[in-house]
Structure formats: structure tokens, C-alpha cells
Design a protein around this motif. Structure first.
Motif: not given
Length: 599
Positions: A420-444
Motif C-alpha cells: 500500500x505504501x508503494x501504491x501511495x508513493x506511485x500516486x504522488x501521495x505524501x505519507x504522514x503517520x501510522x497508528x496501530x489500532x491493535x495487532x490486526x488493524x493499522x491506520x495509515x
């Protein structure tokens, strides 16, 4: 003053988390509809909603329920859509309620639209009842989902209700929680009438119909009412409540959700968010209404048969009454003739609007590629807003072009973060932060140009994450971009409907693929047809549709070679003349080629 016997609430959730199924069970449990009327997605009254399995329009209905204290309560339920493109429907429904059921799938957990809808409900000051749905699934992760909900809402664990709408588990507990936790609507019955128009629709026989939530006062049939925004006055022909269909009543009181029919033929008189009051001794101040919705995506809509232009205008007026997020204005195209520039909230919204126009109003349409609105800064210091490439000024007048950016949120299992990070960079996205809700769920969290996500971003996101990732976005601002206008020339004639504004780095590849696609779609002629992609005067891509060749020498059996040469020269001269005067008809499929470039 409170109407203690009334509760107004809506159901909010991410798409496919079971909102419509829960609404079905609530209607079944309270015997609101008979067994003969019962079906799946009973509140979804459009064929399109049933076929796609999604809710497109919010649907109000009144339920009568006798609680454990033996008192009968009136519950006004509004079932809302779950897709990000219909979040305006959700925000309007929230204003008509005091509480919301927040539904979370036990197998999927908290997803992007769950977060977005929960925040909307919190901002509206609603009482939220969290519910974990589908607890009977083998893949259910109830404890994980509980911790996600607690992290999202900050509620206690015992406030979360476990249910399965399909298996009819926990429905009684939900009904009791609605009575106990959601506050009764406040409103003085004797105060001047104030009713909020939260939706509207068009009836071929009765005219425009307003859906209202009465905040204070009361309204009866045959009274003269006034729309405070338009200042128009009408005699009320009929009022009533929503059962499965509209049910006529004598009065609408503070706290009620109902409809008003006043034989309004001019549908522009009803504005969603307007306030209804009495013509005499009415309220002096209107309700706050809704924020003005801003379209995110624009496309041209043209009738295939030019005589359908006026029918298309009428259809858009009627659809706009039913879909307040839709905007439109007339436009003309050299290739397509007269049509309309239509604004949508997203790509799914665009698809739904086009299908509704074709189905409900029987109009065959050609739709141009979607665009976003750009801010063009000119060298004289001024700026203009442009939502179609043909409106772009000459290159010599442009200082720079700003494009709209959105702040986006992807919820995904940790396994797919890298892809997903490769997809975001390919689409000219600017990464801001990551937040783990729990072991099975991550917010990007990231920021990305809107133009990069309106085409295929969502499809690639789903395929990259095997369907597990969810996506939501909010507009933020305009930022300077290295953007150029890509023109498509067919037989040296610019086709304005195929022009687009793209990033310079991607222009060459985009032009090459589009020209190759058009070569497949444009039929061969008696002469060569060049297809070119250009930036200004510079040609950056070219394909050629070869000419059809008739064998004019087939009738010559022997004889002098000069006879054959004479026929070939005559054919050559004819083709040269035809190339000068001949026109190439661009087929309808060519205008959709941009959307299918990655197929």
C-alpha cells in the motif's frame, strides 16, 4: 419540553457491515411490516440498491415499539448509506436525530467509514450506541473489535452490544438501548413552527415532496406554510409519517419526522437544509441548516440524441431534488454538442447518477472522463477555477496550476503495509503517520492529489490488499503542481472531450496508452487516420489507423501495365481529396477509453 414517547435515531456504519439487515430485523421484531411485505433490504426501494447490495439514499420509517415498562414508544429510524461518496446523505440524516447506532462487523472490525461516520455523529452531538454485528461468524474477532471501538469512542466495554442481525441475536437489547440511552427530542409545541427540510423527492402527480424534522411548534393540513430561504408560501395539501409508504396524518408536532405535500410544481423552491414555518406568526430566525456541499469530481453528460437535451435538463432537475449533493450547469462541446457539466462527490456517485438518469428517465447518454477542479494562477496576478481542460487559458497566460489535495486514511491488516505504501508513493501521495489500532488493524494517514484517486486508486487498493483495506478521505487545500494539458488530435483536429489535465511526469505514458486505445476503437476509413497526443504544439505520442485499401486492379486481366498504373493513380488522387474533406466519427466507446486504460 420533551416528547418522552419519541426517539429519533439512524444507523451508521462502513459499507457492507449490515445496516440494511439490522433495519429489516428491527421492522420485523416490532411488527411494523407484515410477513408478506418482508424481504431483504426492505427499505432500499431502488432496483439499483438491490442489485449492488448497497444503500444509496437514506430511508426514514416510523416504528412503534412497546418496551419492558409497557409504554408504547414511537421510533423514527433513518437507514443511511455507508460508502464515502454518500457521506453527505449521512450528515443530513444525523441532523434529524438525537442518537445513532454505530454498527461494526465482528470479522472486519473498525474501518475507514466507521471512523468517519462516528466523528460526524460526535460533531452533531448525538448519543452513540456501539454494536458489534455478525458475532455468529466463524471469523468473528469480538475482543479485538471491542478494543477498537473503545479506542475510537472512549466508551466502556459494557456499553457495547453484541448482535447478529441475520441470526436475530441481540435485537431486543438494541431496541431497549434505544429507549434507555437516546434522549427524547426537545421542542416547545406552542412555539412558532420550525421544521428542517432534511431531504426531498419528486412525485409525478403531487409535485415536490419535502421530508422534514419538526424542531418546535406544530403543522396541520390546510395551513399556509413558508420556506424561509426562498420566501415562497404554499397551502399544505397533505402531511404524514413514513411507514413502508407515506401514511397521511392530521398533524406534525415537535420531535416528529414526516413529509409535507403542498402541490409544489416548481421544484427549485425546495432546498435541502431550508426551514419551514407558518406564513403568519411564523419563526423569525431559520435553523442553521447544512454546510454547502462541494463536488469533488466533474464530468460532461451529453444525450446521444440531440433532441433529448430538454429531457435531460428536466431529469437533472428532478434528480437534484432527490440528491442534494448533485450540481450541474449547461455546457457545449465541439465533438458532442449540447450537454451539461455535472459535479459529483466521487466516482461511485457519478456511476449511480448516470445509471439513474438512463433507467428512471430513459435517456441514452455519453459521459466524458471525470475531472477535478483546478485553480489556475495567471501571470496578471488573478486566478480562475477550471473543471474541464477546454476552459484552460493559453500556456502563455498561465503562471502555475494548483491542484486539490485530500487527507486520506487507509485501514488495513499489517501484512499489506508495504504494497500500500508503494501504491501511495506511485500516486504522488505524501505519507504522514501510522497508528496501530491493535495487532490486526493499522491506520495509515497520508495526503494525496484528488486527481490521482478518482480513477483506479480504490480498485488497486482493494486488489493489493485482497479486499481487506478500507479507504476514506477529506479535502484539505490546493497545492502547486507540475500540471499540463494533454490534447488528443484525430486527423489533426483537437477533440475537446478527450483533453485532460495531467502531471507532466505521467503525460507521455498516458498519451501513448490513450492513443493505442483509441487506435483499437476508431474504425478504419478510406484514408489514414493519425491519432496524436500533444502538450501545446509538441506531439508526444502517435498512432495511425491504416487506410482501407480497395483492390482497383482486380478487374485487369493482363494488358499494358500503364492501365493498372492509371487506376492506382486515380485511387491515390481520390484518397488525397477524401483526406482533405472526410470527417472521422469518434465512437461513443472512445470517450470512456480513459477510464479503461488499465484494463
Amino acid at each position: 419540553m420533551y416528547r418522552t414517547e419519541v426517539r429519533n435515531f439512524c444507523i451508521i456504519a462502513h459499507i457492507d457491515h449490515g445496516k440494511s439487515t439490522l433495519a429489516d430485523r428491527l421492522l420485523e421484531e416490532t411488527h411494523t411490516i407484515s410477513e408478506n411485505q418482508m424481504m431483504d433490504q426492505v427499505l432500499d426501494d431502488m432496483d439499483l440498491e438491490r442489485e449492488r447490495g448497497i444503500t444509496i439514499k437514506s430511508h426514514p420509517i416510523q416504528i412503534k415499539y412497546t418496551a419492558k415498562d409497557d409504554q408504547e414508544y414511537i421510533l423514527n429510524l433513518i437507514d443511511t448509506p455507508g460508502h464515502v461518496d454518500f457521506s453527505y446523505e449521512v450528515s443530513r440524516s444525523l441532523e434529524a436525530c438525537e442518537g445513532a447506532l454505530l454498527l461494526v462487523d465482528a470479522a472486519q472490525g473498525v474501518e475507514a467509514q466507521t471512523v468517519s461516520n462516528a466523528m460526524l455523529a460526535v460533531e452533531s452531538g448525538l448519543e452513540i450506541i456501539p454494536i458489534i454485528n455478525k458475532i455468529d461468524l466463524q471469523a468473528a474477532q469480538i475482543e479485538n473489535v471491542k478494543s477498537q471501538i473503545i479506542d475510537l469512542l472512549g466508551c466502556d466495554e459494557d456499553e457495547i452490544i453484541q448482535a447478529s442481525a441475520k441470526a436475530n441475536i441481540g435485537i431486543q437489547e438494541i431496541l431497549e438501548a434505544i429507549i434507555e440511552r437516546i434522549p427524547a427530542p426537545a421542542g416547545d409545541l406552542e412555539a412558532p413552527l420550525k421544521a428542517l427540510v432534511f431531504d426531498s423527492t419528486y412525485d409525478s402527480y403531487r409535485g415536490a415532496v419535502a421530508y422534514v424534522r419538526v424542531v418546535q411548534g406544530h403543522l396541520k393540513s390546510r395551513e399556509i406554510m413558508r420556506f424561509m430561504a426562498s420566501k415562497n408560501e404554499h397551502e399544505v395539501a397533505e402531511i404524514g409519517h413514513f411507514k413502508l409508504k407515506k401514511v397521511k396524518d392530521d398533524i406534525l408536532k415537535a420531535g416528529d419526522v414526516g413529509y409535507i405535500i403542498a402541490n409544489i410544481k416548481d421544484i427549485s423552491e425546495i432546498k435541502v437544509g431550508d426551514t419551514v414555518t407558518h406564513a403568519k406568526a411564523g419563526a423569525t430566525e431559520a435553523l442553521s441548516g447544512y454546510r454547502e456541499v462541494k463536488p469533488m469530481v466533474y464530468s460532461g453528460v451529453y444525450p446521444i440524441i440531440s433532441d433529448d437535451y430538454s429531457n435531460l435538463r428536466n431529469a437533472l432537475e428532478k434528480l437534484n431534488l432527490n440528491d442534494a449533493a448533485l450540481t450541474w450547469e449547461p455546457e457545449t462541446s465541439g465533438a458532442l454538442g449540447f450537454g451539461f457539466r455535472v459535479g459529483y462527490l466521487g466516482l461511485l456517485h457519478m456511476e449511480i447518477v448516470q445509471e439513474r438518469l438512463e433507467r428512471e428517465f430513459a435517456i441514452d447518454l455519453i459521459t466524458t472522463q471525470p475531472n477535478v477542479k483546478f485553480r489556475v494562477n495567471l501571470k496578471d496576478g488573478s486566478h480562475i477555477m477550471v473543471d474541464k481542460p477546454s476552459d484552460l487559458p493559453d500556456l502563455g497566460e498561465i503562471e502555475c496550476i494548483d491542484e486539490p489535495y485530500v487527507t486520506a486514511e487507509v485501514l488495513t491488516p499489517p501484512t499489506y503495509i508495504g504494497n500500500l505504501m508503494r501504491l501511495i508513493i506511485d500516486k504522488r501521495g505524501v505519507y504522514k503517520s501510522t497508528h496501530y489500532l491493535d495487532q490486526s488493524k493499522v491506520q495509515i494517514y497520508f495526503e494525496i492529489p484528488l486527481a490521482e484517486i478518482i480513477f483506479d486508486f480504490y480498485d488497486i487498493l482493494k486488489s493489493t490488499s485482497r479486499g481487506y483495506a478500507s479507504f476514506d478521505y477529506e479535502p484539505i487545500d490546493f497545492r502547486k503542481g507540475d500540471l499540463v494539458k494533454l490534447d488528443i488530435l484525430i486527423s489533426a483536429e483537437r477533440v475537446d472531450a478527450l483533453s485532460q489535465i495531467v502531471h507532466r511526469e505521467k503525460a507521455f505514458d498516458h498519451a501513448r496508452r490513450l492513443c493505442a486505445k483509441l487506435k483499437e476503437l476508431i474504425p478504419r476509413q478510406q484514408f489514414e487516420v493519425p491519432i496524436q497526443g500533444s502538450i501545446g504544439q509538441k506531439i508526444i505520442a502517435r498512432e495511425t489507423v491504416k487506410a482501407l485499401r480497395k483492390n482497383v486492379t482486380a478487374k485487369c486481366y493482363g494488358g499494358d501495365i500503364s492501365r493498372k498504373r492509371k487506376l492506382l493513380e486515380k485511387q491515390k488522387a481520390g484518397k488525397k481529396r477524401m483526406k482533405q474533406v472526410g470527417r472521422v466519427e469518434v465512437p461513443q466507446e472512445a470517450f470512456l477509453a480513459v477510464l479503461r486504460l488499465n484494463d
